[in-house]
Design a protein around this motif. Structure first.
Motif, short mmCIF file in Angstrom:
data_model
loop_
_atom_site.label_atom_id
_atom_site.label_comp_id
_atom_site.label_asym_id
_atom_site.label_seq_id
_atom_site.Cartn_x
_atom_site.Cartn_y
_atom_site.Cartn_z
N SER A 1 30.32 41.19 28.93
CA SER A 1 30.89 40.55 30.11
C SER A 1 29.94 40.59 31.30
O SER A 1 29.48 41.65 31.71
CB SER A 1 32.19 41.27 30.46
N VAL B 1 26.89 39.65 31.58
CA VAL B 1 25.49 39.88 31.26
C VAL B 1 24.75 38.55 31.18
O VAL B 1 25.34 37.54 30.79
CB VAL B 1 25.39 40.65 29.92
N ASP B 2 23.48 38.50 31.56
CA ASP B 2 22.78 37.22 31.54
C ASP B 2 22.58 36.74 30.10
O ASP B 2 22.62 37.51 29.15
CB ASP B 2 21.44 37.33 32.30
N PRO B 3 22.36 35.41 29.94
CA PRO B 3 22.38 34.85 28.58
C PRO B 3 21.32 35.41 27.65
O PRO B 3 21.56 35.55 26.45
CB PRO B 3 22.17 33.35 28.80
N ILE B 4 20.16 35.78 28.18
CA ILE B 4 19.13 36.31 27.28
C ILE B 4 19.50 37.72 26.83
O ILE B 4 19.48 38.04 25.64
CB ILE B 4 17.74 36.29 27.96
N ARG C 1 22.38 38.96 26.74
CA ARG C 1 23.55 38.84 25.88
C ARG C 1 23.11 38.64 24.43
O ARG C 1 23.66 39.22 23.50
CB ARG C 1 24.36 37.63 26.35
N ARG C 2 22.08 37.85 24.23
CA ARG C 2 21.61 37.59 22.87
C ARG C 2 20.86 38.79 22.32
O ARG C 2 20.97 39.10 21.13
CB ARG C 2 20.75 36.34 22.87
N GLU D 1 21.64 40.91 18.93
CA GLU D 1 20.67 41.28 17.90
C GLU D 1 20.81 42.76 17.54
O GLU D 1 20.62 43.15 16.39
CB GLU D 1 19.26 40.95 18.35
#
Lengths: 305, 247, 368
Positions: B171, B173-176, B178-179, B183
């Protein structure tokens, strides 16, 4: 022709050594639905608080409808509707008592402005005698929005209205905002959900106190000039790791059911698929796609690093 | 002595699990099984009963009826054993902001009974794996949100639990990041750790091995994302969710 | 003005809908008064004593009977020799021993001032002092009786008299004291907590964004507590009067006026605290440590200020409760008029004014 309603001019805000906002400038037109898009810590809340006269900028200035957010704060407070990020109504007051209270402190009558909130408030009116603390998340939000609108503000600020809210309530909230826009209300909304950017007229991408990009979502997507592909495979994680190791790869990020792959040069999707399939040793499917708003945000982030 | 139930196939096995608060049924007879290494998406609208269900599965709340076996132990008979066997991370609270990075790890390693001889190497491994060497002596409160969340996840797995519960871990968190976080989830899953996750980002629901959608206390659908979409004839999990949750 | 009423109504709902706090707010004063009244009262009854009567004449007999028939003392034993006194104390049975000297009646009749030795257990000095006072009082009464009935010349002029509080009745101490504590608690602590709560929950931000003036926000929050505090002060007074027989000699309106003044002083303290803190927890801590403790210890409620070290005496000057206690005791017990306590009234007024100005100056129209 549209009129500039909000004008932000070189605003910075520091807390001691920490710079929360770095030299921000942009403008918002009257009647526009403007999105501040970015993760937590990007400075969205700080910026909104400066605009609603709750914080003083360290340097720079801003006006709303020609009124200065520092000097004319008393006048501005009559024009502003504001819904904070956390639920900030009185939980021990009923739905109706909350609405009445917020109407009265703004010297407004519910009767006079009911048309503004009718669509929203009607959905919670059956529960008007219930304490606000006992409402579900979606209903709380509708009440908060009603309370923020009841004095017929000229501009509405919503700070992360969709954080922690389920997808259904999010869809409903954006529907409500769209309807409000029809009444020529200027709306500034912040959100960490990238997909919501597409629902705004214009957005500012924010990251670490800086604005990375300001444009319409359509234009932002249009301007994306990196070759991008959606790759699917049988073994998702394995595929991701393989893509990361390939020389042609700029970035590879999971995106829903596929992986978005950006490359250094434009490649034919069939040929690319073959290369990927061989390299990752599995059946894959590759399509050249148009970037979505989140791809654009990530590209800006990487560029700024 | 707490007996370990001999059913190795499922890491989480839930049958007719129900929780009532007075006349209100928050969770109404839900049943499902989660296998080893699965990433299980636990989706639902606000107030659908997700939180209550997770509290029961983590041994924090006693079910009104039904059974749930988590990591080999019955949550009704051995809630304390269950707590030792699971990892838990929530968006709101996981780490102490006023402790340093390595102090947080040391604390949780201690809480979960890792022998003091091993703790030191555990801390080093974990910091190494996260690439946080230069942040080792920083207060957690001073870390960017993304790093905090990654650290919290690693700390939740410090005792190598067979199953880890993640409550809205990404929640805000920036998109990168987040990915990157996802991982880490994949990596854990590859190692055979079962991941039980709730999220409001529905693109993340697509990353799950299987996802369940809870509405008004019952599980309305449970399948792989692909099947869920097929069954409803829609293109994304977002649509699946909105369709089911709106009823 | 309408906005103001809406605010007060809202505050009223907050109070009334939180049953636990409400119970504390209404129940605590009653419980405190009763606790102080019955349990911690300074009055001592049925204290056991031993008597060593070396004279054994009519007068010593009469005095002994008089002492033992009062509600304060019970006879443990008659002693035969001075050596037994210590043993009697050691056994922990008695609080006090009386020793009549030899040929008591003879000396008395010859006006030679016979002596009575009073030996007390000073492990608890307060009790010892109180008991000694009781005995003195009884002896005094006895003398008076004799001098009237026999029209004999006065034996001894005893100067010790407990002005206005002849039997050292605890009620004069604990009723004003309880009023002080309760008013501090409700006015200062509850307002500071309730303002801090708005900050914590984020509702203060919404109020600030509205055109409501800061003064209105504060006044709206405070007025319900003035009402509540007054009700509590009256409850305590009524309990004092009807349950513990506390007489109020002074003017009721003056008393009420001074109570209201003290309430407003406490409220300004509460508001001032709230401008310094961000959370309810901080407000609670500062109120307890910064207000309640000094008030209880330094106001003269429990420990007499005169017997404190000089430095603490100076500190006690800035404690509003000290001045209030002086006034309220004077009104209730001595029945004085306003002119007599003008200085204290003005001091409280001045403190209130300073606190109000500070609070308004410190009250933020924006967030930090």
């Amino acid at each position: 022709m549209s009129n500039i309603f909000v004008n932000i001019d070189n605003i910075s805000k520091s807390y001691g050594d920490i710079q929360a906002l770095k030299d921000i400038s942009f403008s918002v037109d009257e009647g526009e639905l403007f999105g501040l898009i970015g993760p937590d810590g990007a400075g969205k809340t700080t910026l909104i608080r400066i605009l609603i006269t709750m914080l003083l900028p360290t340097t720079g200035s801003a006006t709303i409808n020609g009124l200065d957010v520092v000097k004319d704060f008393k006048k501005l407070r009559h024009l502003i509707g504001y819904m904070p990020g956390t639920f900030s109504l009185y939980e021990d007051l009923t739905v109706e008592e909350n609405l009445k209270f917020f109407a009265t402190i703004f010297n407004a009558k519910i009767k006079d402005n009911y048309h503004l909130i009718k669509d929203i408030y009607q959905q919670i009116e059956p529960f008007k005698d219930r304490r606000a603390g006992n409402l579900s998340g979606g209903m709380k939000q509708k009440l908060a929005l009603s309370c923020a609108l009841i004095h017929k503000p000229d501009i509405l600020f919503l700070d992360e209205p969709t954080t922690g809210i389920d997808a259904v309530s999010r869809v409903e909230l954006w529907d409500m905002l769209k309807k409000l826009k029809e009444q020529n209300l200027t709306i500034i909304v912040s959100t960490p959900y990238m997909d919501e950017a597409e629902l705004c007229d214009k957005v500012a991408f924010m990251q670490k106190g800086e604005v990375m990009e300001i444009n319409t979502p359509q234009q932002i997507v249009e301007d994306y000039d990196i070759p991008i592909y959606a790759v699917k495979g049988d073994n998702f994680y394995n595929l991701l790791l393989s893509l990361r190791r390939m020389k042609i790869t700029r970035t590879a990020f999971p995106f829903g059911e596929s992986i978005h792959l950006t490359t250094y040069e434009e490649l034919n999707e069939n040929e690319l698929n073959k290369i990927i399939s061989e390299f990752s040793n599995q059946r894959t499917e590759t399509k050249r796609i148009k970037a979505n708003i989140e791809d654009c945000f990530m590209a800006k982030m990487l560029k700024n690093k | 002595m707490a007996k370990k139930t001999n059913d190795n196939k499922y890491v989480v096995s839930v049958k007719d699990l129900t929780k009532k608060f007075g006349s209100f049924t928050a969770v109404n007879s839900i049943s499902f099984d989660v296998t080893k290494g699965e990433i299980f998406g636990f989706l639902g609208a606000n107030g659908a009963g997700k939180t209550t269900a997770i509290k029961m599965l983590t041994g924090l709340s006693k079910p009104s009826s039904g059974t749930a076996i988590v990591a080999g132990y019955d949550v009704i008979k051995n809630p304390e054993k269950v707590k030792y066997k699971i990892g838990y991370m929530s968006q709101k609270f996981s780490l102490y902001d006023d402790l340093k990075v390595f102090e947080n790890i040391r604390l949780y390693a201690g809480i979960y009974g890792i022998p003091s001889k091993e703790i030191k190497s555990k801390i080093n491994n974990l910091i190494d794996e996260l690439g946080m060497e230069n942040m080792r002596n920083k207060l957690v409160g001073d870390l960017p949100l993304g790093w905090k969340q990654k650290l919290a996840f690693a700390v939740a797995m410090v005792h190598d639990p067979p199953v880890v519960f993640l409550d809205e871990p990404t929640s805000g968190v920036d998109p990168i990041t987040r990915r990157q976080f996802w991982e880490m989830i994949y990596k854990a899953s590859e190692k055979g750790i079962t991941v039980f996750i709730t999220t409001h980002y529905l693109d993340e629901a697509e990353y799950c091995t299987r996802a369940s959608i809870m509405v008004d206390g019952v599980i309305k659908a449970l399948d792989t994302p692909t099947k869920l979409k097929e069954n409803l004839g829609v293109k994304s999990m977002q649509e699946v969710f909105v369709k089911l949750a709106r009823g | 003005m309408k906005a103001f009423w809406a605010f007060i109504k809202k505050e009223y709902y907050h109070i009334i809908r939180d049953p636990r706090s409400l119970l504390i707010l209404i129940g605590m004063p009653i419980i405190q008064v009763i606790l102080f009244g019955f349990a911690i009262t300074n009055e001592i009854v049925d204290a056991k004593i031993s008597i060593l009567d070396k004279s054994k004449d009519q007068i010593t007999q009469e005095i002994s009977n008089k002492i033992l028939s009062s509600k304060y003392f019970l006879l443990s034993e008659y002693l035969e020799s001075a050596e037994q006194i210590e043993g009697s104390f050691r056994k922990g049975k008695i609080k006090l021993a009386l020793v009549f000297e030899e040929k008591f009646a003879e000396k008395f009749n010859r006006k030679e001032r016979p002596s009575i030795q009073i030996i007390t257990d000073a492990t608890d000095p307060n009790t010892a002092a109180t008991l000694t006072n009781y005995i003195n009082k009884i002896l005094l009464d006895y003398q008076n009786e004799i001098s009237i009935s026999t029209i004999a010349p006065k034996g001894i002029e005893v100067i010790t008299r407990m002005e206005y509080n002849p039997q050292l009745k605890g009620v004069y101490l604990f009723v004003p004291g309880t009023i002080v504590i309760i008013l501090m608690l409700i006015s200062a602590m509850m307002t500071s907590i309730s303002i801090a709560r708005e900050k914590e929950k984020g509702t203060m931000e919404v109020l600030l964004v509205s055109p409501l003036k800061p003064f209105m926000i504060i006044a709206g929050k405070v007025i319900p507590y003035i009402a509540l505090s007054l009700i509590n002060a009256l409850t305590i007074l009524l309990l004092g009067v009807f349950v513990f027989g506390l007489p109020i000699r002074g003017d009721y309106f003056l008393l009420l006026f001074e109570i209201t003044l003290f309430i407003i002083t406490s409220l300004s303290l509460g508001i001032f605290i709230s401008t310094l803190v961000k959370t309810q927890q901080e407000a609670l801590l500062i109120s307890l440590m910064g207000l309640m403790l000094p008030t209880i210890i330094l106001s003269g409620f429990i420990y007499p200020i005169e017997s404190m070290p000089r430095i603490l005496q100076y500190i006690s000057h800035v404690i509003p409760a000290k001045w209030f206690l002086i006034m309220i005791r004077n009104i209730m017990i001595k029945g004085v008029e306003i002119s007599y306590i003008l200085k204290e009234t003005l001091i409280l007024l001045g403190m209130t004014l300073v606190l109000m100005i500070l609070s308004i100056k410190k009250f933020k129209i924006r967030l930090e």
